[in-house]
Design a protein around this motif. Sequence first.
Motif, PDB file in Angstrom:
ATOM      1  N   GLY A  77       0.664  -1.079   0.266  1.00 31.96           N
ATOM      2  CA  GLY A  77      -0.528  -0.249  -0.262  1.00 31.96           C
ATOM      3  C   GLY A  77       0.807   1.492  -0.164  1.00 31.96           C
ATOM      4  N   LYS A  78       0.435   2.150  -0.669  1.00 32.81           N
ATOM      5  CA  LYS A  78       1.223   3.680  -0.850  1.00 32.81           C
ATOM      6  C   LYS A  78       0.456   4.732  -0.263  1.00 32.81           C
ATOM      7  N   ILE A  79       0.418   5.570   0.069  1.00 36.03           N
ATOM      8  CA  ILE A  79      -0.862   6.566   0.546  1.00 36.03           C
ATOM      9  C   ILE A  79      -0.409   7.417  -1.203  1.00 36.03           C
ATOM     10  N   VAL A  80      -1.402   7.591  -2.130  1.00 33.84           N
ATOM     11  CA  VAL A  80      -1.069   8.564  -3.464  1.00 33.84           C
ATOM     12  C   VAL A  80      -1.669  10.021  -2.730  1.00 33.84           C
ATOM     13  N   ALA A  81      -2.440  10.078  -2.517  1.00 38.03           N
ATOM     14  CA  ALA A  81      -3.323  11.331  -2.321  1.00 38.03           C
ATOM     15  C   ALA A  81      -4.142  11.237  -0.818  1.00 38.03           C
ATOM     16  N   VAL A  82      -4.732  12.547  -0.094  1.00 38.09           N
ATOM     17  CA  VAL A  82      -5.492  12.571   0.684  1.00 38.09           C
ATOM     18  C   VAL A  82      -6.612  13.816   0.018  1.00 38.09           C
ATOM     19  N   ILE A  83      -7.499  13.911   0.016  1.00 37.24           N
ATOM     20  CA  ILE A  83      -8.792  14.427   0.119  1.00 37.24           C
ATOM     21  C   ILE A  83      -9.458  15.113   1.151  1.00 37.24           C
ATOM     22  N   SER A  84      -9.318  15.815   2.105  1.00 39.06           N
ATOM     23  CA  SER A  84     -10.813  16.263   2.301  1.00 39.06           C
ATOM     24  C   SER A  84     -12.266  17.239   2.165  1.00 39.06           C
ATOM     25  N   ASP A  85     -12.770  17.381   2.401  1.00 40.60           N
ATOM     26  CA  ASP A  85     -14.154  18.239   2.394  1.00 40.60           C
ATOM     27  C   ASP A  85     -14.260  19.406   3.218  1.00 40.60           C
ATOM     28  N   CYS A  86     -13.476  19.832   4.038  1.00 42.84           N
ATOM     29  CA  CYS A  86     -13.211  20.479   4.651  1.00 42.84           C
ATOM     30  C   CYS A  86     -11.844  21.480   4.452  1.00 42.84           C
ATOM     31  N   ARG A  87     -11.970  22.474   4.295  1.00 41.13           N
ATOM     32  CA  ARG A  87     -10.642  23.298   3.944  1.00 41.13           C
ATOM     33  C   ARG A  87     -10.132  23.564   4.960  1.00 41.13           C
ATOM     34  N   SER A  88     -10.416  23.616   6.077  1.00 43.20           N
ATOM     35  CA  SER A  88      -9.310  23.563   7.822  1.00 43.20           C
ATOM     36  C   SER A  88      -8.809  22.470   7.779  1.00 43.20           C
TER      37      SER A  88
END
Length: 203
Positions: free
Chosen positions: A29-40
Amino acid sequence: MNILVLVSGGGTNLQALIDAERAGRLGPGKIVAVISDCRSAYALERARAAGIPALIEAPDRGLPEDTRLPELSDRILRRARELDAGLIILAGFLSILGGELIGAYAGRIINLHPSLLPKFGGPGMYGEHVHRAVLAAGETESGCTVHLVDAGTDTGTILLQRKVPVLSGDTQDTLAARIHKEEHIAIVEVAALMAKKLNTLAG
């Protein structure tokens, strides 16, 4: 096995995953990106500090409520495909996913929930709301659950649970702190197992 992590808050479970990858405990496993639904969300700072792309996909408040979350799900699906993500991990992600994403990634989306499902799950049951409900119900134990995501809310197949006692005098904060420690273990364990399993199937 590319992993996309979805977050909404502080990101302590994301940090556990980052640390595990650095230590070689996520297998393929390799974390390729993180997405948030909250800018802060502070989780975005954790991603940036680790050199991981930190992306924001927030619900479009200009859309009617009944289309807002499906539209967000569609955007996340596009991102996942662009990243060639094989596994999606919801690590404290508060938006409810749906639409084509659920079918396209069936068996490849996992969620971490802070209770022993099926108890204290469903719409509105997240974070402090869960712990408050556990204490109000007089439960003697609680914990966390990692499960597959399906079209329901917290209804997918349970993959792993870790339990803690509910102690006399517990507050939602003390109970949450005890459970957080187990969450960090559980999410890494399941992520590694899923990455290995899906990588084998893909190969």
